[in-house]
Design a protein around this motif. Structure first.
Motif, PDB file in Angstrom:
ATOM      1  N   MET A  18       0.628  -1.081   0.366  1.00 38.94           N
ATOM      2  CA  MET A  18      -0.412  -0.221  -0.139  1.00 38.94           C
ATOM      3  C   MET A  18       0.548   0.950  -0.121  1.00 38.94           C
ATOM      4  SD  MET A  18      -2.986  -0.821   2.502  1.00 38.94           S
ATOM      5  CE  MET A  18      -3.760   0.445   2.212  1.00 38.94           C
ATOM      6  N   TYR A  19       0.541   2.596  -0.896  1.00 36.91           N
ATOM      7  CA  TYR A  19       2.122   3.544  -0.224  1.00 36.91           C
ATOM      8  C   TYR A  19       0.559   4.567  -1.481  1.00 36.91           C
ATOM      9  CZ  TYR A  19       0.967   2.217  -5.818  1.00 36.91           C
ATOM     10  OH  TYR A  19       0.602   1.920  -7.236  1.00 36.91           O
ATOM     11  N   ILE A  20       1.404   5.797  -1.338  1.00 31.45           N
ATOM     12  CA  ILE A  20       0.079   7.230  -2.215  1.00 31.45           C
ATOM     13  C   ILE A  20       1.300   7.159  -2.996  1.00 31.45           C
ATOM     14  CG2 ILE A  20      -0.709   7.128   0.295  1.00 31.45           C
ATOM     15  CD1 ILE A  20       1.262   9.000   1.629  1.00 31.45           C
ATOM     16  N   THR A  21       1.001   8.276  -3.999  1.00 32.43           N
ATOM     17  CA  THR A  21       1.248   8.781  -4.699  1.00 32.43           C
ATOM     18  C   THR A  21       2.293  10.180  -4.704  1.00 32.43           C
ATOM     19  OG1 THR A  21       0.142   9.309  -6.020  1.00 32.43           O
ATOM     20  CG2 THR A  21       1.640   7.254  -6.255  1.00 32.43           C
ATOM     21  N   LEU A  22       2.597  11.414  -4.761  1.00 33.36           N
ATOM     22  CA  LEU A  22       2.967  12.555  -4.878  1.00 33.36           C
ATOM     23  C   LEU A  22       1.931  12.957  -5.752  1.00 33.36           C
ATOM     24  CD1 LEU A  22       4.963  13.970  -3.616  1.00 33.36           C
ATOM     25  CD2 LEU A  22       6.343  14.305  -5.404  1.00 33.36           C
ATOM     26  N   ASN A  23       1.417  13.327  -6.570  1.00 28.68           N
ATOM     27  CA  ASN A  23       0.341  13.815  -7.615  1.00 28.68           C
ATOM     28  C   ASN A  23      -1.018  13.165  -6.503  1.00 28.68           C
ATOM     29  OD1 ASN A  23       1.387  11.723  -8.048  1.00 28.68           O
ATOM     30  ND2 ASN A  23       0.927  12.403 -10.486  1.00 28.68           N
ATOM     31  N   CYS A  24      -1.431  12.133  -5.230  1.00 32.63           N
ATOM     32  CA  CYS A  24      -1.991  12.028  -5.558  1.00 32.63           C
ATOM     33  C   CYS A  24      -3.524  12.735  -5.195  1.00 32.63           C
ATOM     34  CB  CYS A  24      -2.541  10.742  -4.487  1.00 32.63           C
ATOM     35  SG  CYS A  24      -1.737  10.985  -2.330  1.00 32.63           S
ATOM     36  N   CYS A  25      -4.837  12.565  -4.824  1.00 30.97           N
ATOM     37  CA  CYS A  25      -5.956  13.349  -4.422  1.00 30.97           C
ATOM     38  C   CYS A  25      -6.326  13.156  -2.623  1.00 30.97           C
ATOM     39  CB  CYS A  25      -6.375  13.427  -5.921  1.00 30.97           C
ATOM     40  SG  CYS A  25      -7.827  12.075  -5.569  1.00 30.97           S
ATOM     41  N   TYR A  26      -7.347  14.025  -2.170  1.00 28.78           N
ATOM     42  CA  TYR A  26      -7.041  13.352  -1.091  1.00 28.78           C
ATOM     43  C   TYR A  26      -8.373  12.121  -0.848  1.00 28.78           C
ATOM     44  CZ  TYR A  26      -5.385  17.526   0.836  1.00 28.78           C
ATOM     45  OH  TYR A  26      -5.055  18.766   1.475  1.00 28.78           O
ATOM     46  N   ARG A  27      -9.142  11.916  -2.287  1.00 26.16           N
ATOM     47  CA  ARG A  27      -9.744  10.794  -1.848  1.00 26.16           C
ATOM     48  C   ARG A  27      -8.833   9.275  -2.730  1.00 26.16           C
ATOM     49  NH1 ARG A  27     -14.643  10.643  -3.273  1.00 26.16           N
ATOM     50  NH2 ARG A  27     -14.482  12.802  -4.442  1.00 26.16           N
ATOM     51  N   ASP A  28      -7.510   9.533  -2.174  1.00 26.63           N
ATOM     52  CA  ASP A  28      -6.866   7.994  -2.689  1.00 26.63           C
ATOM     53  C   ASP A  28      -6.566   8.093  -1.369  1.00 26.63           C
ATOM     54  OD1 ASP A  28      -7.051   8.083  -5.912  1.00 26.63           O
ATOM     55  OD2 ASP A  28      -4.791   9.418  -5.782  1.00 26.63           O
ATOM     56  N   LEU A  29      -6.176   9.171  -0.769  1.00 20.54           N
ATOM     57  CA  LEU A  29      -5.813   9.191   0.505  1.00 20.54           C
ATOM     58  C   LEU A  29      -6.365   8.731   1.566  1.00 20.54           C
ATOM     59  CD1 LEU A  29      -3.306  10.059   1.429  1.00 20.54           C
ATOM     60  CD2 LEU A  29      -4.242  12.130   2.694  1.00 20.54           C
ATOM     61  N   HIS A  30      -7.534   9.246   1.607  1.00 20.06           N
ATOM     62  CA  HIS A  30      -9.070   8.146   2.278  1.00 20.06           C
ATOM     63  C   HIS A  30      -9.272   6.555   2.520  1.00 20.06           C
ATOM     64  CE1 HIS A  30     -13.373   7.361   3.274  1.00 20.06           C
ATOM     65  NE2 HIS A  30     -13.156   8.359   4.179  1.00 20.06           N
ATOM     66  N   ASP A  31      -8.905   6.449   0.923  1.00 21.92           N
ATOM     67  CA  ASP A  31      -9.372   5.619   1.044  1.00 21.92           C
ATOM     68  C   ASP A  31      -8.025   3.993   0.933  1.00 21.92           C
ATOM     69  OD1 ASP A  31     -11.470   5.579  -0.556  1.00 21.92           O
ATOM     70  OD2 ASP A  31     -10.351   5.527  -2.886  1.00 21.92           O
ATOM     71  N   VAL A  32      -7.303   5.001   1.043  1.00 20.51           N
ATOM     72  CA  VAL A  32      -5.790   3.957   1.896  1.00 20.51           C
ATOM     73  C   VAL A  32      -6.158   3.693   3.244  1.00 20.51           C
ATOM     74  CG1 VAL A  32      -3.683   4.247   1.957  1.00 20.51           C
ATOM     75  CG2 VAL A  32      -4.334   4.478  -0.950  1.00 20.51           C
ATOM     76  N   LEU A  33      -6.517   4.956   4.278  1.00 24.79           N
ATOM     77  CA  LEU A  33      -6.080   5.137   5.406  1.00 24.79           C
ATOM     78  C   LEU A  33      -7.683   4.346   5.637  1.00 24.79           C
ATOM     79  CD1 LEU A  33      -5.602   8.356   6.450  1.00 24.79           C
ATOM     80  CD2 LEU A  33      -3.817   6.946   6.559  1.00 24.79           C
ATOM     81  N   LEU A  34      -8.524   3.688   4.809  1.00 25.28           N
ATOM     82  CA  LEU A  34     -10.027   2.524   5.282  1.00 25.28           C
ATOM     83  C   LEU A  34      -9.344   1.417   4.854  1.00 25.28           C
ATOM     84  CD1 LEU A  34     -12.987   4.745   4.183  1.00 25.28           C
ATOM     85  CD2 LEU A  34     -11.913   4.823   6.118  1.00 25.28           C
ATOM     86  N   SER A  35      -8.063   1.422   3.843  1.00 26.28           N
ATOM     87  CA  SER A  35      -8.171  -0.062   3.088  1.00 26.28           C
ATOM     88  C   SER A  35      -7.022  -1.200   4.553  1.00 26.28           C
ATOM     89  CB  SER A  35      -7.972  -0.436   2.169  1.00 26.28           C
ATOM     90  OG  SER A  35      -6.754   0.644   1.876  1.00 26.28           O
ATOM     91  N   GLY A  36      -6.582  -0.548   5.549  1.00 24.23           N
ATOM     92  CA  GLY A  36      -5.353  -0.346   6.534  1.00 24.23           C
ATOM     93  C   GLY A  36      -5.519  -0.263   7.266  1.00 24.23           C
ATOM     94  N   HIS A  37      -4.218  -0.330   8.269  1.00 22.71           N
ATOM     95  CA  HIS A  37      -3.456   0.049   9.388  1.00 22.71           C
ATOM     96  C   HIS A  37      -2.199  -0.261   9.462  1.00 22.71           C
ATOM     97  CE1 HIS A  37      -8.253  -0.410  11.072  1.00 22.71           C
ATOM     98  NE2 HIS A  37      -8.384  -1.818  10.086  1.00 22.71           N
TER      99      HIS A  37
END
Length: 914
Positions: free
Chosen positions: A582-601
Motif C-alpha cells: 500500500m502506497y501513496i503518490t506525490l500527485n494523489c488526491c485526498y480521495r486516494d488518501l482517504h481510501d488508503v487509510l480506510l483499507s489498512g492499518h
C-alpha cells in the motif's frame, strides 16, 4: 489493578501469562509526546548555572566563600554522577536486597518445618499444616502481585530481553513493580514450591538500575539518556545473577548469552565491576550474619584434584549431556503445552479468570499433597529445601555400592535420600520425574518465580543418578598406574546441573556458574563437553525457555535464526516479501488518501513519485496523513469556505443593486490602495462566482487604523484569507513583499512608499466580513457535496513530515543479513527496492514466519529456497547489467529534477525585509 502502570501497549493480564494488545507505534507516539512535554518543563543547563554567575558578579564580603561552596558542590555532584559510583551503589543495593530476601525465605521455611516437627503426634494435623501453609503464602503472593503490579508475575527475563531490543515497556520498570516483585518473590519461595530465585532477580536488578538512574539524574544529566539507560540494564542483568550465586564471571556471561542480541563492548568492564561488587558484598553479609566463617563459594565442594577424572569417563559425560539436552527440550515443550492446554479450554479459562487466586491455590495444594513427607514425599526427599537438596547431591560420598545403600551420617541431610523400602536409584528417579513436571506446572502460577534453580536441582539429581550408576558398574573405581580412583557421583551431579540448565536456557555460561558456585574448576573439560552437547541437542529441538515465554506472551521480539537449517541461509528478501504494498503518490488526491487509510492499518505508508515509475521518495506516518485529511475536511476549512462565499454574495448584491444605505456603508468602508509598482495590473479584482449565495453578514465592520493586507494575485486566491489579515495582530508580510502593496484605510496616504514611485492612488471597494458572524448552517447533504469536492483536490504535502530515507533492502538481501539488520537497528519493517523502485515490503511478522519455517502465508511471495540462485549465461548476465545501468541513469536524471515537498521557510530576502 495497577491501572496506571498498564497503559503501555495495553497490557492484558491472563490466567498464567499476560499479553500485549496495543500496536507498538501508537504507544511510541504517546510516549514521545510525553517526553516532549517533560523536556519543556525541565530547566536548561544555562538556568542551572545562572546562580553561579550571579554569585561571581557579587562583590560582597562573603561572595568568595559562596562561590567556593557552589563550585565544591558542583564538583561533588559531578563525581557522584560517574559510572563507578552508580555501579557500586547498584552492587551494594542488590547484594543487601538479595540477602534480605534469603533471610525472609529462610524464616518462612523454618516456620513450616517447626510446625511439621511439633505436630508429629497427629499425622492429620501435620498434613493440614504442611498443605495449608504454602497455600496461604502462594495465595498472598498472587493476590498482592495482582493488586499492586500484575507485571511482576513470572520471571521478567522475556520482558527485559524485549526492552533491550529497543521496545519500550515502561510499566515493567516502575517502583510498584519493584515492590510487588520483591515481596511476592519472598512469599512464593518461602512456600517451598519448586520455584527459582535467579530469573526474578534479573528483573529486580533491572528495576533497581532503572530507579537508580532516575535518582542519579539529579546529579548528572547523562542518566536521562534512554540509550545509556538501556546499556545499564544489561549490566543490571549480570548483577542479578551474581547476587544469587555469588558468580560475577558467570553472571556477566549469562547476561550476554540470555539477554542481549548484540552486546556493547564498552559495557564489559561495567558488568564485571558491578557483578564483582555484588558477589563480594553478598558473601560479606553471610560472614557478618555468621552463616560462614570466611568468604567462600556458596556450595563448596572437595572434589579430587590430583586425578579429577579418567578418559574412560568421558563417554559417560557425553551421554549425560545428550540426555540433558533432550530433557531440556522436553521441559520447555511441557511448560508451553500446559499453558496452551488451559488457554484452549474456554470454560475452564473463563472460570479461572473470574477466580484468579483459585488456580495457584489448586496447584499448590496438589504439589504439597504429593510432597507430604510421611506420604509419597518420603520417596523424593521432600523434607529438604532446594539448597539442602543441592548440597547433598554434590556430596562426594557414594550412596550405594552394587545397589546396596551405604550407611549415611546420622547428622547429615543425606539421610533424607535413604529409605528402607527402596534403594537410592528409585528415590533419585522419582525425584527427577516428579520435580520435572511439578516445576513445569508451578511456573505457570501468576506469582513472581523463575525456573533456573528448579531445573538446576533436577539436573544435579539426574547427574547424581548417572554417577551412582557408574559407581555401581565400577565398584572398584578406575585403575590407573596401579592406583584405584573411585567414582565420584558428586562430579556427575555438577555436570548434570550445568548441562540441563544450559539446555533449558540455551546458554553455555552455566558451566562457569557451576565453577564459581562450587569453588572448583578441576572438572572444566567434562562440564564443557556436557553443556555444549546439551545445547546442541536442545537448540535443534526447541527454543529456549525465555523465547518460549516471549511467544506465549506475544511480545514483539525477533527469534534467533538457530543452526542446522542451512536452507534458511539461502532464502532472500524477495522470497518472503509482500509484493502488494500500500502506497501513496506525490500527485494523489485526498480521495486516494482517504481510501488508503480506510483499507489498512499500517503505521507508515510509502510515498512514491508516481504509480508508473514506482520510485520510492520516502515514507509518511499514518498520523500525518490523518492530520492532512482532517485539515482538508475539517470544520475550520468549511467555515473558511462559507466566509468566502458570503463575501462574494455581499459584493454581488451591493454592486448590482446599490441603495442609499449601501452607498454610505461603502463610503465608510472605502479602502485606498497605493500601488508602488510601475504597472497597474493588480488593479482589477477577480470575478466572483455566480452561484446563488445566502446572506451571511448581519453588520459591517469598520476598521479605523491602517492595516496592510496582500492583494490577490490569481483567480484562485480567496478573499477570506485576505480579509482575515485585517484583524491579525501581526499581519502577513510575505504577500506585501511579493506585491509591494501598501494599504491606507479612509484615504490616509502611505508614508512608506518612495516619492519617486508615487502615482495617483487607485480606489477599490472591499467589504469587511467578520469571522464570528459566519454560521455553519450547511445541511448534511451540502456538507457531503462539499466534502466530495474537497476530496478531489490534490494533496499538499508541504506541511507534512516526510522521512526521506526509510530503511531499504535490495531484493537479493539474504535472510541472515536481514535478521541481523532488524535485530541491530530494532526495525519494525523495511522496504524492498530495485534501482530505487519499490517492489515489496518486509515486516517483523514476515521475517519471524520465515525464520520459524512457515513462510507460506497469505500475501507473501513464496518461492523455493534456491530460487534466488538462477542459472543464467554470461551473455544474459551482461545484458541484464546493461539494462540495470541504463535504468539507473534514467532514475538519477529524474531525481535530480525533482525534490520532496518541504515546509515553507522564509527566504533571505524575506528576512532582510523584515
Amino acid at each position: 489493578m495497577a491501572s496506571d502502570d498498564q497503559r503501555g501497549l495495553h497490557y492484558e493480564q491472563t490466567l498464567m501469562y499476560g499479553r500485549y494488545t496495543q500496536e507498538l507505534g501508537a504507544y511510541a507516539k504517546e510516549e514521545a509526546a510525553r517526553l516532549r512535554e517533560e523536556e519543556v518543563r525541565r530547566p536548561s543547563v544555562t538556568e542551572r548555572s545562572h546562580s553561579l554567575e550571579l554569585l561571581e558578579n557579587d562583590k560582597g564580603c562573603c561572595a568568595k566563600c559562596r562561590i567556593c561552596t557552589v563550585r565544591c558542590q558542583k564538583f561533588l555532584i559531578s563525581c557522584v554522577g560517574e559510572d563507578w559510583i552508580f555501579l557500586i551503589l547498584l552492587g551494594l543495593f542488590m547484594a543487601l536486597l538479595s540477602w534480605l530476601v534469603d533471610f525472609g525465605i529462610g524464616i518462612c521455611l523454618q516456620s513450616q518445618k517447626w510446625m511439621y516437627v511439633n505436630l508429629e503426634s497427629n499425622v492429620f494435623l501435620q498434613y493440614l499444616a504442611w498443605v495449608t501453609y504454602p497455600v496461604v503464602l502462594i495465595t498472598f503472593s498472587a493476590g498482592f502481585t495482582q493488586i499492586l503490579a500484575p507485571q511482576a508475575v513470572g520471571s521478567g527475563i522475556p520482558e527485559i530481553k524485549t526492552i533491550l531490543r529497543g521496545v519500550v515497556l515502561k510499566e515493567y520498570l516502575t517502583f510498584k513493580t519493584f515492590v510487588a516483585k520483591v515481596i511476592g518473590l519472598t512469599f512464593a519461595l518461602g512456600s517451598g514450591m519448586p520455584l527459582g530465585k535467579e530469573s526474578p532477580f534479573v528483573h529486580i536488578a533491572s528495576l533497581g538500575a532503572a530507579l537508580l538512574c532516575k535518582f542519579m539524574s539529579l546529579f548528572g544529566g547523562i542518566y536521562e539518556n534512554e540509550s545509556r539507560n538501556i546499556e545499564l540494564l544489561s549490566v543490571a542483568c549480570a548483577v542479578g545473577v551474581s547476587c544469587v550465586f555469588a558468580a560475577p564471571i558467570g553472571g556477566l556471561l549469562f547476561s550476554i548469552e540470555a539477554m542481549s542480541t548484540f552486546f556493547t563492548v564498552r559495557n564489559y568492564w561495567r558488568g564485571f565491576f558491578a557483578a564483582t561488587v555484588t558477589a563480594f558484598m553478598y558473601r560479606v553479609l553471610a560472614v557478618w550474619n555468621r552463616d560462614e566463617v570466611t568468604i567462600t563459594a556458596v556450595l563448596p565442594t572437595n572434589f579430587r584434584q590430583d586425578f579429577p577424572f579418567d578418559l574412560q569417563e568421558l563417554p559417560a559425560f557425553a551421554i549425560l549431556g545428550i540426555a540433558s539436552g533432550l530433557g531440556g527440550a522436553l521441559f520447555v515443550c511441557l511448560n508451553r503445552q500446559i499453558v496452551q492446554l488451559i488457554r484452549n479450554q474456554k470454560t475452564i479459562k473463563k472460570f479461572l479468570m473470574k477466580k484468579r487466586l483459585l488456580y495457584p491455590a489448586l496447584v499448590t495444594l496438589l504439589v504439597s499433597t504429593l510432597t507430604f513427607p510421611p506420604g509419597f514425599g518420603q520417596f523424593m526427599a521432600a523434607k529438604l529445601t532446594q539448597m539442602e537438596s543441592l548440597e547433598t547431591l554434590l556430596d562426594n560420598q557414594t550412596w550405594s555400592k552394587q545397589g546396596i545403600p551405604e550407611e549415611f551420617d546420622s547428622d547429615s541431610n543425606s539421610q533424607a535420600w535413604k529409605q528402607p523400602q527402596v534403594n537410592v536409584f528409585v528415590t533419585l528417579t522419582l525425584f527427577v520425574v516428579m520435580k520435572f513436571w511439578m516445576s513445569a506446572l508451578a511456573m505457570t502460577m501468576p506469582v513472581p518465580c523463575g525456573a533456573f534453580m528448579p531445573v538446576f536441582v533436577i539436573g544435579a539429581a539426574f547427574g547424581r543418578l548417572v554417577g551412582e550408576s557408574m559407581a555401581t558398574w565400577f565398584p572398584d573405581g578406575v585403575h590407573s598406574d596401579g592406583t584405584i580412583y573411585p567414582i565420584e557421583p558428586g562430579v556427575y551431579a555438577a555436570v548434570g546441573a550445568a548441562a540441563l540448565s544450559g539446555a533449558v536456557t540455551h546458554t553455555v555460561s552455566t558451566a562457569v556458574v557451576v565453577f564459581e558456585l562450587t569453588g572448583q574448576i578441576s572438572h572444566i573439560l567434562p562440564v564443557m563437553i556436557a553443556v555444549i552437547l546439551a545445547n546442541a541437542v536442545a537448540q535443534s529441538l526447541q527454543p529456549s525457555l525465555y523465547d518460549s515465554l516471549i511467544m506465549i506472551k506475544k511480545l514483539p521480539y525477533l527469534p534467533e535464526l538457530g543452526w542446522g537449517h542451512h536452507e534458511k541461509y539461502n532464502i532472500c528478501v524477495e522470497d518472503i516479501m509482500i509484493s502488494d504494498v500500500m502506497y501513496i503518490t506525490l500527485n494523489c488526491c485526498y480521495r486516494d488518501l482517504h481510501d488508503v487509510l480506510l483499507s489498512g492499518h499500517l503505521k507508515t505508508l510509502a510515498l512514491l513519485e508516481s504509480s508508473e515509475s514506482m520510485i520510492l521518495l520516502g515514507s509518511i506516518e499514518r498520523a500525518q496523513l490523518q492530520a492532512l485529511l482532517s485539515l482538508q475536511l475539517g470544520r475550520p476549512r468549511r467555515l473558511k469556505y462559507l466566509r468566502d462565499r458570503a463575501t462574494a454574495d455581499k459584493r454581488l448584491s451591493v454592486v448590482s443593486h446599490p441603495s442609499s444605505e449601501d452607498r454610505s456603508t461603502m463610503v465608510n468602508q472605502e479602502v485606498h490602495f497605493q500601488i508602488s509598482t510601475e504597472e497597474s495590473s493588480l488593479s482589477s479584482t477577480p470575478t466572483p462566482s455566480m452561484k446563488p449565495l445566502k446572506p451571511a453578514l448581519k453588520r459591517p465592520s469598520v476598521v479605523d487604523r491602517p492595516t496592510e493586507i496582500p492583494m490577490p494575485t490569481s483567480p484562485q486566491d480567496h478573499s477570506g484569507s485576505t480579509l482575515k489579515n485585517l484583524f491579525r495582530a501581526r499581519p502577513d508580510i510575505e504577500g506585501l513583499e511579493n506585491n509591494n502593496v501598501n494599504i491606507n484605510i479612509k484615504g490616509t496616504a502611505s508614508s512608506s512608499a518612495s516619492p519617486e514611485f508615487r502615482r495617483p492612488p487607485k480606489r477599490i471597494r472591499i467589504f469587511v466580513v467578520d469571522d464570528f458572524d459566519v454560521d455553519d448552517d450547511m445541511t448534511i447533504r451540502e456538507i457531503a457535496e462539499w466534502e466530495e469536492n474537497q476530496l478531489d483536490e490534490q494533496v499538499n504535502f508541504d506541511n507534512c513530515m516526510i522521512d526521506p530515507a526509510p530503511i531499504q533492502l535490495v531484493e537479493s538481501t539474504s535472510l541472515h543479513k536481514t535478521h541481523t539488520i532488524f535485530s541491530l537497528l530494532g526495525l519494525d519493517h523495511a522496504y524492498v527496492t530495485s534501482i530505487g523502485r519499490l517492489i515489496g515490503v518486509v515486516s517483523l511478522k514476515e521475517l519471524q514466519k520465515a525464520i520459524e519455517g512457515s513462510v507460506a502465508v497469505k500475501g507473501v511471495n513464496v518461492r523455493p529456497p534456491l530460487a534466488s540462485f538462477r542459472d543464467s549465461g554470461t551473455s544474459g548476465t551482461i545484458m541484464n547489467n546493461e539494462n540495470k545501468a541504463r535504468d539507473l541513469h534514467k532514475l538519477w536524471n529524474r531525481r535530480k529534477l525533482m525534490s520532496l515537498p518541504q515546509e515553507h521557510r522564509a527566504s533571505d530576502s524575506d528576512e532582510k525585509s523584515k
